[in-house]
Design a protein around this motif. Structure first.
Motif, short mmCIF file in Angstrom:
data_model
loop_
_atom_site.label_atom_id
_atom_site.label_comp_id
_atom_site.label_asym_id
_atom_site.label_seq_id
_atom_site.Cartn_x
_atom_site.Cartn_y
_atom_site.Cartn_z
N LYS A 270 0.83 -1.20 0.00
CA LYS A 270 0.00 0.00 0.00
C LYS A 270 0.87 1.26 0.00
O LYS A 270 0.63 2.21 -0.76
CB LYS A 270 -0.89 -0.02 1.25
N SER A 274 1.64 4.43 -3.06
CA SER A 274 1.46 5.88 -2.99
C SER A 274 2.46 6.59 -3.88
O SER A 274 2.28 7.72 -4.29
CB SER A 274 1.62 6.37 -1.55
N ARG A 299 -1.94 0.22 -8.82
CA ARG A 299 -2.59 1.25 -8.01
C ARG A 299 -4.08 1.33 -8.30
O ARG A 299 -4.89 1.47 -7.39
CB ARG A 299 -1.91 2.59 -8.27
N GLU A 303 -6.93 1.14 -5.58
CA GLU A 303 -7.88 2.24 -5.38
C GLU A 303 -9.32 1.77 -5.44
O GLU A 303 -10.18 2.25 -4.70
CB GLU A 303 -7.61 3.35 -6.40
N SER A 340 -2.01 8.04 5.95
CA SER A 340 -2.85 7.59 4.83
C SER A 340 -3.25 8.72 3.89
O SER A 340 -3.78 8.47 2.81
CB SER A 340 -4.11 6.90 5.36
N ALA A 342 -1.32 10.32 2.31
CA ALA A 342 -0.36 10.28 1.20
C ALA A 342 -0.90 9.49 0.01
O ALA A 342 -0.31 9.50 -1.07
CB ALA A 342 0.96 9.69 1.67
N ILE A 343 -2.02 8.81 0.21
CA ILE A 343 -2.59 8.01 -0.88
C ILE A 343 -3.06 8.95 -2.00
O ILE A 343 -3.84 9.88 -1.74
CB ILE A 343 -3.75 7.14 -0.35
#
Ligand code: ADP
Ligand code: MG
Length: 832
Positions: A270, A274, A299, A303, A340, A342-343
């Protein structure tokens, strides 16, 4: 100089920072790691594991590892939030139960810990790691807490900090802290800015809207989902990986540690995603046959797994803006906080809502809360004495007024259960081990190292001994004009007189604070949204209707539910109502909130002077106070009755316990386990009562009814009398208790009739009854003695039954004279 550590005590991850050379700097716990997982565990052989080690141990034995303890802080076991958090921890985790005081207990191995103790273990580790990393002692701390934390959660956070050896100088709201790290709210001439803080961490999502002006922060709205964060994303990805494994794998039996391994790999993937559009996941060995999981995750697919949850955060964000009567255009800046955030999908969705130019991602979202705490630590210009509340100088070790320490107490660690405790603790509060021989390590004060020549100078030196250079790091902020580093807490640069960007923000209360009135309802004293520290106390008028000697209870609750008891209890203060004849009295309650929302309560009755109480420590649940009040009542009665007959040793032991009980009744937490205190007090009183009672019997039987007793019992009574006397003088309660049991045994063997006869004669001999009754008992007693002497058995029986009848009359008479019971009354609303 005392250094203060900035601590982001996170649900999943904790980060520390300090001010170095005038700038905030994260203290890396280990190379490549900015944070320490907020996880505590015990290895198979009982060694303490904190942080990454504990997280790794999850794979081996989840029942000995506790994570996300922050969700349990300062809450009752029955709190729906706690129940929810426990469900969320899932199967296989540690056993979590209700503590005798209604709080939460977490079992790791053979011991049970409170959330405060677990947090103290984490904080203790952060302290040691930070001190080792930068070579400086941190005796004080600023700890951050979510904006929605109430009094009790904040008090619990402070308590944990104290237990870890810090003087907690401030509990700072996380969004405020993030704003400080982004340089907001610090300038002298800045315009007010409306800032939205989007904080998506490991286990929680918090969104808040702040208005920042130089010198204060207003919270316009707070929202969040306490159970949504990065761990959910790990879970979704792990589930996906498991499906893939099932579809390609050998399908054999999985092993206990497998799912933890896969989760760990999922988190790693995960984080990779990012920054990269796809990543490889390889986990092995898995299952009994040592399967290998090897997959590529892109990704887009990740997502799609988390999109729904991200949408939940965006909806909550939108709703918070609307509820604050704002439009997205009104938000000046959006701060991205929490690992999180940073996603990339998060940034994308927020950019659509607010516009990309408003997003601030320049300060690392994982560390910005800790950086803000570090900044706050040098904006503080005085230290409040925890005892007398005097504002003291930063350099002072102890309060000049009352000598209370202004730095954390050095701590020791219980060798058996690892819980930290103040140095002078005798017995471990968790496992009762003897700690009296342990000595705390006092870190040596670190020298000031010259930035120019590297010379180590004395702690307080301002100039380098060797090269004369200004010693740059005096612990405060760098002056924006002359770039020299100032002392902490200054408003003006001590070198060039320029104004320093000093603006310790004040906050507003998220929920109202009210008092419980006589009919059980809540009357608000401090509205939600009140800015604190309050400039002046908020005063409210009530009245009290009571009898002299009744107790007045002022119970403050935080929240806005009716009745009052549905809200969190902040604290209780009890006052004895003075003697006097009016039964309705005017009551003024004044509440003052200090910098970290500790409550100073002032109460004035009928124009008398104000009495003060401060609610800052973990408030006690009502059930506990009730028990403490009952026990204390029994103690007071006992002390009043026997005051003149107690030996010195007895009086000393009783007084010590009575003082502790009175503290609890007043709403203060005693310095040890409450349950133990109450249990010990009950036991002490019971033993004392037995000993007293037995002593009285050893005098009275031989004195009043010797002729009716078998010779053996009479001799035993007399010998017990002298033993009890020496036991009492030596305060040997254990032995005394044994002898008392034997005396009570004799009393039982002698029978109830003889007991009643003896009691009646004893009472009549010292004016314990009204004169007429006294006369009749004495006459009957004389008849009894006479009959016994003459060996007239029938006469003895007749006299005995006469006396037992009189004994019943005496009991009835005494009951009629019982003092009226003291009532507890509460404030009443003034008539309109
Ligand atoms: P908390 O405040 O709840 O303790 P943090 O703000 O420290 O949490 O965030 C921790 C979470 O952030 C973890 O779930 C971690 O996996 C996640 N995380 C950290 N870095 C990244 C990243 N670059 N991308 C996505 N998630 C990340
Ligand atoms: Mg956080």
């Amino acid at each position: 100089m005392h250094r203060t550590l900035g601590i982001d005590l996170g649900t999943t991850n904790s980060v520390t920072a300090w001010i170095k050379d005038g700038e905030p700097e994260v203290i890396a716990a280990a190379p490549e790691e900015n944070g320490t997982p907020s996880v505590v565990g015990l290895s198979g052989d009982g060694a303490l594991l904190v942080g990454r080690e504990a997280l790794n141990w999850l794979e081996r034995d989840a029942s000995r590892v506790i994570a996300t303890v922050k969700r349990l802080m300062g809450r009752q076991f029955q709190d729906p939030k706690v129940q929810q958090a426990i469900r969320r921890m899932g199967q296989g985790g540690p056993q979590i139960t209700e503590a005798p005081d209604g709080g939460v207990l977490i079992r790791l191995g053979d011991h049970e810990y409170t959330p405060v103790q677990i947090s103290a273990i984490i904080l203790g580790r952060l302290k040691r790691d930070a001190e080792a990393a930068v070579g400086t002692a941190f005796s004080r701390a600023v700890i951050t807490a979510p904006a929605y934390f109430g009094e009790r959660q904040i008090a619990a956070t402070r308590e944990a900090g104290g237990l870890a050896g810090f003087q907690v100088v401030r509990v700072l709201m996380e969004p405020t802290s993030a704003a400080l790290a982004h340089g907001l709210g610090r300038g002298q001439d800045a315009d007010p800015a409306t800032v939205l803080v989007y904080d998506l961490g490991g286990g929680t999502f918090d969104v808040s809207i702040l208005t920042l002006m130089p010198g204060f922060v207003d919270v316009l709205g707070v929202n969040g989902d306490n159970l949504l964060g990065g761990t959910d994303f790990d879970g979704s990805l792990a589930d996906h990986l498991l499906e893939l494994l099932d579809s390609h794998g050998s399908g054999d039996q999985s092993l206990p540690g497998d799912s933890a391994k896969i989760r760990k790999a999922a988190e790693h993937a995960k984080i990779q995603l990012s920054a990269a559009s796809s990543t490889e996941v390889i986990v092995s060995p898995l299952g009994e046959s040592g399967d290998v999981l090897s997959e590529t995750v892109d990704r887009k697919h990740f997502e799609s797994l988390i999109a729904e949850r991200i949408e939940t955060t965006v909806d909550l964000t939108r709703r918070t803006v609307t509820e604050a009567s704002l439009l997205p255009e009104d938000i000046d800046q959006v701060l991205l906080v929490g690992g999180s955030s940073a996603i990339p999908l998060v940034t994308e969705r927020l950019a659509e809502l607010f516009g990309r130019e408003k997003l601030r991602t320049d300060v690392d979202p994982m560390t910005c809360v800790s950086l803000g705490a570090a900044i706050q630590s040098v904006l503080i210009d005085t230290i409040d004495c925890l005892n007398c509340r005097a504002a003291c100088r930063l350099d002072d070790d102890t309060c000049s007024g009352c000598a209370t320490p202004l730095v954390g107490t050095p701590t020791i660690e219980c060798p058996a259960c690892h819980v930290p405790a103040p140095e002078d603790t005798g017995t471990c509060p968790v496992c009762a081990s003897d700690l009296s021989a342990l000595v705390a390590e006092h870190p040596a004060p670190s020298p000031s190292v010259c930035g120019e020549c590297g010379e180590e100078n004395a702690l307080e030196a301002l100039e380098c001994d060797l090269c004369g250079a200004q010693l740059r790091d005096s612990g405060g902020l760098k002056c924006p004009k002359c770039t020299l580093v100032n002392q902490p807490g200054l408003t003006w640069c001590s070198f060039c007189d320029a104004e320093l960007p000093v603006a310790a923000p004040s906050d507003v209360t998220p929920r109202p604070i009210g008092v419980r009135t006589n009919d059980g309802s809540l009357v608000i004293l401090v509205e939600a949204g009140t800015r604190y520290p309050t400039e002046q106390p908020l005063r409210h008028d009530f009245y009290v209707s009571a009898n002299p000697g009744d107790m007045l209870e002022i119970a403050l609750h935080e929240g806005d539910f009716q009745p009052a008891e549905r809200n969190d209890l902040c604290g209780v203060s009890m006052y004895e109502l003075p003697e006097g004849n009016t039964d309705t009295k005017a009551l003024t309650i004044a509440v003052h909130l200090d910098k970290d929302r500790s409550i100073q309560l002032e109460t004035r009755l009928d124009g008398a002077s104000f009495s003060r109480a401060v609610f800052r420590r973990n408030p006690l649940p009502p059930e506990f106070r009730r028990r403490a009040r009952e026990t204390n009542g029994r103690f007071q009665t006992f002390l009043a009755t026997w005051r003149h007959e107690l030996t010195q040793a007895e009086a000393a032991v009783l007084a010590e316990t009575a003082t502790a009980l009175e503290q609890v009744v007043k709403g203060e937490a005693p310095g040890r386990s409450l349950d133990t205190l109450l249990e010990e007090a009950d036991e002490l009183l019971e033993r004392q009562q037995n000993v007293r009672w037995a002593t009285a019997l050893t005098y009275r039987y031989p004195h009043h009814v010797a002729e009716l007793m078998p010779e053996e019992e009479l001799k035993a009574m007399r010998s017990h009398r002298s033993t009890l006397k020496s036991m009492r003088e030596a305060a040997d309660f254990d032995r005394g208790h044994q002898i008392a049991q034997e005396v009570l045994g004799i009393r039982r063997r002698l029978g109830n009739d003889l007991y009643e006869v003896m009691s009646a004669l004893a009472s009549a001999s010292h004016n314990g009854v009204n004169p007429a009754l006294q006369q009749r008992i004495q006459t009957a007693g004389d008849g009894l003695t006479e009959a016994a002497r003459q060996g007239d058995l029938a006469g003895v029986d007749a006299a005995k039954s006469r006396i037992t009848d009189l004994y019943r009359d005496m009991l009835r008479e005494q009951a009629a004279f019982q003092a009226p019971e003291r009532k507890t009354v509460r404030p009443e609303k003034p008539p309109r």
